[in-house]
Design a protein around this motif. Structure first.
Motif, mmCIF file in Angstrom:
data_model
loop_
_atom_site.group_PDB
_atom_site.id
_atom_site.type_symbol
_atom_site.label_atom_id
_atom_site.label_comp_id
_atom_site.label_asym_id
_atom_site.label_seq_id
_atom_site.Cartn_x
_atom_site.Cartn_y
_atom_site.Cartn_z
ATOM 1 N N ALA A 135 0.055 -28.346 -8.889
ATOM 2 C CA ALA A 135 0.662 -29.589 -9.332
ATOM 3 C C ALA A 135 0.825 -29.641 -10.832
ATOM 4 N N ALA A 136 0.146 -28.715 -11.559
ATOM 5 C CA ALA A 136 0.198 -28.781 -13.013
ATOM 6 C C ALA A 136 1.476 -28.171 -13.522
ATOM 7 N N ARG A 137 2.053 -28.789 -14.537
ATOM 8 C CA ARG A 137 3.273 -28.267 -15.128
ATOM 9 C C ARG A 137 3.395 -28.738 -16.556
ATOM 10 N N VAL A 138 3.724 -27.808 -17.448
ATOM 11 C CA VAL A 138 4.009 -28.168 -18.819
ATOM 12 C C VAL A 138 5.510 -28.199 -18.968
ATOM 13 N N ALA A 139 6.071 -29.221 -19.585
ATOM 14 C CA ALA A 139 7.515 -29.343 -19.717
ATOM 15 C C ALA A 139 8.078 -28.118 -20.407
ATOM 16 N N PRO A 140 9.186 -27.529 -19.892
ATOM 17 C CA PRO A 140 9.733 -26.320 -20.469
ATOM 18 C C PRO A 140 10.278 -26.562 -21.863
ATOM 19 N N GLY A 141 10.162 -25.538 -22.696
ATOM 20 C CA GLY A 141 10.686 -25.653 -24.033
ATOM 21 C C GLY A 141 12.178 -25.422 -24.047
ATOM 22 N N SER A 142 12.782 -25.700 -25.154
ATOM 23 C CA SER A 142 14.216 -25.533 -25.251
ATOM 24 C C SER A 142 14.579 -24.213 -25.898
ATOM 25 N N GLY A 143 13.587 -23.429 -26.272
ATOM 26 C CA GLY A 143 13.845 -22.168 -26.927
ATOM 27 C C GLY A 143 14.066 -21.049 -25.943
ATOM 28 N N PRO A 144 13.897 -19.812 -26.388
ATOM 29 C CA PRO A 144 14.231 -18.659 -25.544
ATOM 30 C C PRO A 144 13.106 -18.228 -24.625
ATOM 31 N N ASP A 145 12.151 -19.110 -24.283
ATOM 32 C CA ASP A 145 11.120 -18.709 -23.326
ATOM 33 C C ASP A 145 11.791 -18.357 -22.010
ATOM 34 N N ALA A 146 11.316 -17.329 -21.346
ATOM 35 C CA ALA A 146 11.942 -16.950 -20.080
ATOM 36 C C ALA A 146 10.922 -16.463 -19.092
ATOM 37 N N GLY A 147 11.307 -16.521 -17.831
ATOM 38 C CA GLY A 147 10.485 -15.976 -16.768
ATOM 39 C C GLY A 147 10.870 -14.537 -16.511
ATOM 40 N N THR A 148 10.610 -14.065 -15.293
ATOM 41 C CA THR A 148 10.970 -12.694 -14.970
ATOM 42 C C THR A 148 11.724 -12.626 -13.657
ATOM 43 N N ARG A 149 12.483 -11.607 -13.411
ATOM 44 C CA ARG A 149 13.427 -11.466 -12.274
ATOM 45 C C ARG A 149 13.005 -11.107 -10.848
ATOM 46 N N PRO A 194 24.947 -19.069 -22.371
ATOM 47 C CA PRO A 194 24.031 -18.962 -23.515
ATOM 48 C C PRO A 194 22.569 -19.194 -23.131
ATOM 49 N N LEU A 195 22.312 -20.192 -22.286
ATOM 50 C CA LEU A 195 20.944 -20.485 -21.870
ATOM 51 C C LEU A 195 20.375 -19.349 -21.032
ATOM 52 N N VAL A 196 21.142 -18.892 -20.040
ATOM 53 C CA VAL A 196 20.657 -17.809 -19.178
ATOM 54 C C VAL A 196 20.443 -16.539 -19.996
ATOM 55 N N SER A 197 21.319 -16.280 -20.956
ATOM 56 C CA SER A 197 21.171 -15.104 -21.793
ATOM 57 C C SER A 197 19.889 -15.157 -22.617
ATOM 58 N N ARG A 198 19.536 -16.323 -23.135
ATOM 59 C CA ARG A 198 18.280 -16.438 -23.880
ATOM 60 C C ARG A 198 17.096 -16.107 -22.980
ATOM 61 N N TRP A 199 17.123 -16.598 -21.751
ATOM 62 C CA TRP A 199 16.044 -16.284 -20.817
ATOM 63 C C TRP A 199 15.991 -14.787 -20.530
ATOM 64 N N MET A 200 17.145 -14.168 -20.333
ATOM 65 C CA MET A 200 17.190 -12.747 -19.993
ATOM 66 C C MET A 200 16.702 -11.859 -21.129
ATOM 67 N N ASN A 201 16.722 -12.364 -22.342
ATOM 68 C CA ASN A 201 16.283 -11.563 -23.480
ATOM 69 C C ASN A 201 14.791 -11.666 -23.752
ATOM 70 N N PHE A 208 12.473 -6.527 -15.580
ATOM 71 C CA PHE A 208 12.844 -6.497 -14.163
ATOM 72 C C PHE A 208 14.321 -6.799 -13.923
ATOM 73 N N TRP A 209 14.924 -7.686 -14.734
ATOM 74 C CA TRP A 209 16.329 -8.032 -14.537
ATOM 75 C C TRP A 209 17.272 -7.065 -15.233
ATOM 76 N N GLU A 210 16.843 -6.502 -16.359
ATOM 77 C CA GLU A 210 17.659 -5.541 -17.103
ATOM 78 C C GLU A 210 19.009 -6.122 -17.503
ATOM 79 N N LEU A 211 18.989 -7.370 -17.965
ATOM 80 C CA LEU A 211 20.208 -8.043 -18.418
ATOM 81 C C LEU A 211 20.057 -8.532 -19.853
ATOM 82 N N GLU A 212 19.205 -7.849 -20.609
ATOM 83 C CA GLU A 212 19.048 -8.222 -22.004
ATOM 84 C C GLU A 212 20.260 -7.746 -22.803
ATOM 85 N N LEU A 246 11.769 -18.005 -13.989
ATOM 86 C CA LEU A 246 11.392 -19.233 -14.676
ATOM 87 C C LEU A 246 11.694 -19.060 -16.159
ATOM 88 N N GLY A 247 12.352 -20.050 -16.746
ATOM 89 C CA GLY A 247 12.832 -19.906 -18.107
ATOM 90 C C GLY A 247 11.767 -19.987 -19.175
#
Length: 288
Positions: A15-29, A130-137, A144-148, A210-211
């Protein structure tokens, strides 16, 4: 085949969640007038024209709720209706997901989860690349995604799906009005993946990342995976199974799928990885 599966870390506090940042934080594929052929036995005709005010009123009534929101600075169109509010600004979207191969993902609407109101919003490359690209980098994602790389790399990945026949629909995952994850919902039975396992008609596949770094390792991925898989089963009555194929090396991802009610089915050798075939069965959804 879509790239590879997103890594979502196993949960310690679902149930715990920290609000996502607006920067280039990203999850994995990994779509009036009279009939000229009508009878003309009357010599006199009456030329009727609707008042301009009434025409304008009709025009306003056909606008998408999200259009006004976008003009007001709400790029995902939730200012007027809100996710889960009165009206779904994406339900009538005839863009990505507009075909029958996935039963119009864009019109599935929101779902209430244990961490908030969640909705899959089909990607528009001009708005979302632009947003998805920041996550991919993010290096953790790129492994895992290899889309950097430059934004064009992500655009090249998105465009065939957006312009295709609807067998794969890239989406933003929007949680409580905030885009925080990237998803691909695809027809696994029509994907090259089907050559590597005993696919059944309408098998539906999932990829996820996850971004924001703050959204990983807290069980958020497991909660959303379970909710989205069940949403797929609810919205696609012809689909008996939701499948995923995370890289075996991606232990947090495999663990997240297990926590989300998927069962480990087999190891499969794919062209770019050795994967764990994960399956969530309609018949077992209330047991796992």
């Amino acid at each position: 085949m879509p790239p590879t599966d997103a890594s979502t870390e196993a949960d310690t506090d679902p149930a715990a969640r920290v609000a996502p940042g607006s920067g280039p934080d990203a999850g994995t594929r990994t779509h009036t007038g009279s009939d000229p052929g009508a009878a003309t036995d009357c010599e006199d005709t009456l030329d009727l024209r609707l008042p301009d005010e009434l025409i304008a009123l009709f025009a306003r009534g056909t606008e998408r709720p999200g259009d006004a929101a976008a003009e007001a600075g709400e790029p995902w169109g939730f200012a007027d209706a809100g996710v889960g509010g009165v009206g779904d600004p994406w339900a009538g979207d005839s863009g990505v997901g507009g075909g029958d191969l996935l039963d119009r993902v864009g019109g599935w609407g929101p779902v209430t989860t244990g961490v908030g109101v969640f909705q899959l919003v089909p990607v528009r490359p001009d708005r979302d690349a632009p947003l998805v690209s920041r996550w991919m980098n993010d290096p953790a994602v790129a492994a895992f995604w290899e889309l950097e790389g430059p934004e064009s790399v992500v655009e090249k990945h998105l465009r065939p799906q957006v312009d295709g026949d609807g067998r794969s629909v890239p989406c933003l995952g929007v949680l409580d009005g905030v885009p925080m994850s990237y998803w691909e919902i695809y027809r696994a039975d029509l994907d090259p993946l089907a050559r590597h396992y005993p696919a059944r008609p309408h098998d539906t596949g999932i990829h996820l990342l996850l971004g924001a770094v703050a959204d990983r390792g807290r069980g958020l991925g497991s909660v959303l995976l379970r909710s989205v898989a069940d949403h797929v089963l609810d919205k696609r009555p012809s689909c008996a199974r939701v499948v995923a194929e995370p890289d075996l090396r991606n232990t947090p991802s495999v663990s997240a799928f297990l926590s989300a009610g998927f069962r480990y089915s087999a190891e499969v050798d794919l062209p770019d990885k050795r994967a764990a075939l994960m399956v969530r069965d309609r018949a077992l959804r209330d047991l796992l």
